[in-house]
Design a protein around this motif. Structure first.
Motif, short mmCIF file in Angstrom:
data_model
loop_
_atom_site.label_atom_id
_atom_site.label_comp_id
_atom_site.label_asym_id
_atom_site.label_seq_id
_atom_site.Cartn_x
_atom_site.Cartn_y
_atom_site.Cartn_z
N THR A 31 0.80 -1.23 0.00
CA THR A 31 0.00 0.00 0.00
C THR A 31 0.83 1.28 0.00
OG1 THR A 31 -0.21 -0.18 2.39
CG2 THR A 31 -2.02 -1.07 1.05
N TYR A 32 2.09 1.16 -0.36
CA TYR A 32 2.94 2.34 -0.48
C TYR A 32 3.67 2.31 -1.82
CZ TYR A 32 2.40 3.49 4.48
OH TYR A 32 1.89 3.84 5.70
N TRP A 33 3.57 3.42 -2.57
CA TRP A 33 4.39 3.56 -3.77
C TRP A 33 5.87 3.54 -3.36
CZ3 TRP A 33 2.81 4.00 -8.86
CH2 TRP A 33 1.44 4.23 -9.09
N ILE A 34 6.68 2.89 -4.19
CA ILE A 34 8.13 2.91 -4.01
C ILE A 34 8.76 3.31 -5.33
CG2 ILE A 34 10.20 1.53 -3.52
CD1 ILE A 34 8.52 -0.13 -1.59
N GLY A 35 9.71 4.23 -5.26
CA GLY A 35 10.33 4.73 -6.46
C GLY A 35 11.84 4.52 -6.48
N TRP A 36 12.40 4.73 -7.66
CA TRP A 36 13.85 4.67 -7.85
C TRP A 36 14.36 6.03 -8.33
CZ3 TRP A 36 16.95 0.75 -6.32
CH2 TRP A 36 16.36 -0.50 -6.09
N VAL A 37 15.47 6.44 -7.73
CA VAL A 37 16.09 7.74 -8.04
C VAL A 37 17.55 7.50 -8.40
CG1 VAL A 37 16.77 9.97 -7.06
CG2 VAL A 37 14.53 9.00 -6.51
N GLY A 49 11.40 6.07 -11.92
CA GLY A 49 10.09 5.45 -12.01
C GLY A 49 9.59 5.06 -10.64
N ILE A 50 8.31 4.73 -10.58
CA ILE A 50 7.70 4.32 -9.33
C ILE A 50 6.76 3.15 -9.57
CG2 ILE A 50 7.86 6.51 -8.08
CD1 ILE A 50 5.02 7.12 -9.03
N ILE A 51 6.56 2.36 -8.53
CA ILE A 51 5.69 1.19 -8.63
C ILE A 51 4.79 1.11 -7.40
CG2 ILE A 51 7.42 -0.35 -7.55
CD1 ILE A 51 6.39 -2.54 -9.56
N TYR A 52 3.56 0.68 -7.63
CA TYR A 52 2.62 0.42 -6.54
C TYR A 52 2.52 -1.09 -6.41
CZ TYR A 52 -1.60 0.69 -3.66
OH TYR A 52 -2.51 0.60 -2.64
N PRO A 53 3.18 -1.67 -5.41
CA PRO A 53 3.25 -3.13 -5.33
C PRO A 53 1.89 -3.83 -5.26
CG PRO A 53 4.91 -2.14 -3.92
CD PRO A 53 4.02 -1.02 -4.38
N GLY A 54 0.88 -3.13 -4.78
CA GLY A 54 -0.43 -3.75 -4.63
C GLY A 54 -0.96 -4.34 -5.93
N THR A 59 4.99 3.53 -13.28
CA THR A 59 5.12 4.72 -14.12
C THR A 59 6.60 5.04 -14.25
OG1 THR A 59 3.02 5.57 -13.29
CG2 THR A 59 4.47 7.13 -14.39
N TYR A 60 7.02 5.34 -15.47
CA TYR A 60 8.42 5.67 -15.74
C TYR A 60 8.55 7.12 -16.15
CZ TYR A 60 9.21 0.60 -15.92
OH TYR A 60 9.28 -0.74 -15.62
N SER A 61 9.66 7.74 -15.75
CA SER A 61 10.01 9.04 -16.28
C SER A 61 10.33 8.88 -17.76
CB SER A 61 11.22 9.59 -15.54
OG SER A 61 11.71 10.73 -16.19
N PRO A 62 9.96 9.83 -18.60
CA PRO A 62 10.25 9.71 -20.04
C PRO A 62 11.72 9.44 -20.33
CG PRO A 62 8.73 11.53 -19.65
CD PRO A 62 9.16 11.04 -18.30
N SER A 63 12.61 10.00 -19.50
CA SER A 63 14.04 9.81 -19.74
C SER A 63 14.48 8.36 -19.56
CB SER A 63 14.84 10.69 -18.79
OG SER A 63 14.50 12.04 -18.93
N ARG A 99 7.07 6.33 -0.82
CA ARG A 99 6.18 7.47 -0.64
C ARG A 99 5.74 7.48 0.82
NH1 ARG A 99 0.40 8.33 -1.44
NH2 ARG A 99 0.00 10.46 -2.15
N ALA A 100 5.82 8.65 1.45
CA ALA A 100 5.58 8.73 2.89
C ALA A 100 4.13 8.48 3.26
CB ALA A 100 6.03 10.08 3.42
N THR A 101 3.23 8.72 2.29
CA THR A 101 1.80 8.62 2.56
C THR A 101 1.24 7.32 2.00
OG1 THR A 101 1.71 11.01 2.35
CG2 THR A 101 -0.39 9.84 2.38
N TYR A 102 0.42 6.66 2.81
CA TYR A 102 -0.26 5.43 2.41
C TYR A 102 -1.21 5.70 1.24
CZ TYR A 102 -4.51 2.52 2.98
OH TYR A 102 -5.62 1.74 2.78
N SER A 103 -1.35 4.71 0.35
CA SER A 103 -2.29 4.80 -0.75
C SER A 103 -3.18 3.56 -0.75
CB SER A 103 -1.55 4.85 -2.09
OG SER A 103 -0.65 5.91 -2.15
N ASP A 104 -4.49 3.76 -0.85
CA ASP A 104 -5.36 2.57 -0.88
C ASP A 104 -5.61 2.08 -2.30
OD1 ASP A 104 -8.45 4.40 -0.13
OD2 ASP A 104 -7.02 4.52 -1.79
N SER A 105 -5.02 2.78 -3.28
CA SER A 105 -5.08 2.33 -4.67
C SER A 105 -3.92 2.94 -5.43
CB SER A 105 -6.40 2.74 -5.32
OG SER A 105 -6.36 4.11 -5.67
N SER A 106 -3.79 2.52 -6.69
CA SER A 106 -2.71 3.05 -7.50
C SER A 106 -3.12 4.31 -8.26
CB SER A 106 -2.23 1.98 -8.50
OG SER A 106 -3.31 1.52 -9.29
N ALA A 107 -4.29 4.86 -7.97
CA ALA A 107 -4.71 6.09 -8.64
C ALA A 107 -3.75 7.22 -8.30
CB ALA A 107 -6.12 6.46 -8.19
#
Lengths: 127, 106
Positions: A31-37, A49-54, A59-63, A99-107
């Motif tokens: 329930t937390y987005w995790i990204g790569w920097v 990019g970032i992923i919602y494991p749920g 989503t990927y950065s265009p680069s 992501r510091a904030t919980y997400s109940d969906s990938s929206a």
């Protein structure tokens, strides 16, 4: 304790493949987005990019679209970043961050600040 | 993508000084802005979220302000452990672009 533990430093040759990992603990992984920097030594920070494991929504950065693949394994609370063919220009430190904030969906939503961060994985690619 | 422009790129200061860093977004992001601190050899640490709210465990000498396109990070009474690089990041829409960073040096 909420933690992200990244895999160790890698030394590779151009053209080789690589998969680095980021293991999560202390929170509900799905329930937390995790990204790569990416951080090239001595330079600034770039979102890859970032992923919602749920639901594995990614989503990927265009680069970085088409250059890397981000995935997650819910069974072991781990997110991955992989390359099929490394280039010397991929030499950098790679950080995962939650992501510091919980997400109940990938929206998509706002409040996209990230904590904690993993300790970083240095990837060195020689030509 | 939303572009983030930080200034200055570096600032020299002394212990006890007040330091101000500015960040400008290329379009309005309301208060969807974060500030991070990065020390050499370490991962970034979240300092400020929602433009002005202190992150967990962050000392009160740090403060953030602004909304729309213009934001400020201030450090009151600079301490030795504050010498680091600071980044703003827009938290509105992906990719969550960072500013280029401001190095606070002695």
């Amino acid at each position: 304790e909420v933690q992200l533990e990244q895999s160790g430093a890698e030394v590779k040759k151009a053209g080789e493949s690589l998969k680095i990992s980021c293991k999560a603990s202390g929170f509900s992984f799905e329930t937390y987005w995790i990204g790569w920097v990416r951080q090239i030594p001595g330079k600034g920070l770039e979102w890859m990019g970032i992923i919602y494991p749920g639901d594995a929504e990614t989503t990927y950065s265009p680069s970085f679209q088409g250059q890397v693949t981000i995935s997650a394994d819910k069974s072991i609370s781990t997110v991955y970043l992989q390359w099929s063919s490394l280039k010397a220009s991929d030499t950098a430190i790679y950080y995962c961050a939650r992501r510091a904030t919980y997400s109940d969906s990938s929206a998509p939503s706002k409040s996209n600040w990230f904590a904690p961060w993993g300790q970083g994985t240095l990837v060195t690619v020689s030509s | 993508d939303i572009q983030m422009t930080q200034s200055p790129s570096s600032v020299s200061a002394s212990v006890g000084d007040r330091v101000t860093i500015t960040c400008r977004a290329s379009q309005s992001i309301s208060t969807w802005l974060a500030w991070y601190q990065q020390k050499p050899g370490e991962a970034p640490k979240l300092l400020i979220l929602a433009a002005s709210a202190l992150g967990s465990g962050v000392p009160s000498r740090f403060s953030g302000s602004g909304s729309g396109t213009d934001f400020t990070l201030s450090i009151n009474s600079l301490q030795p452990e504050d010498f680091a690089t600071y980044y703003c990041q827009q938290a509105d829409s992906f990719p969550f672009t960072f500013g280029q960073g401001t190095q606070v040096e002695i």
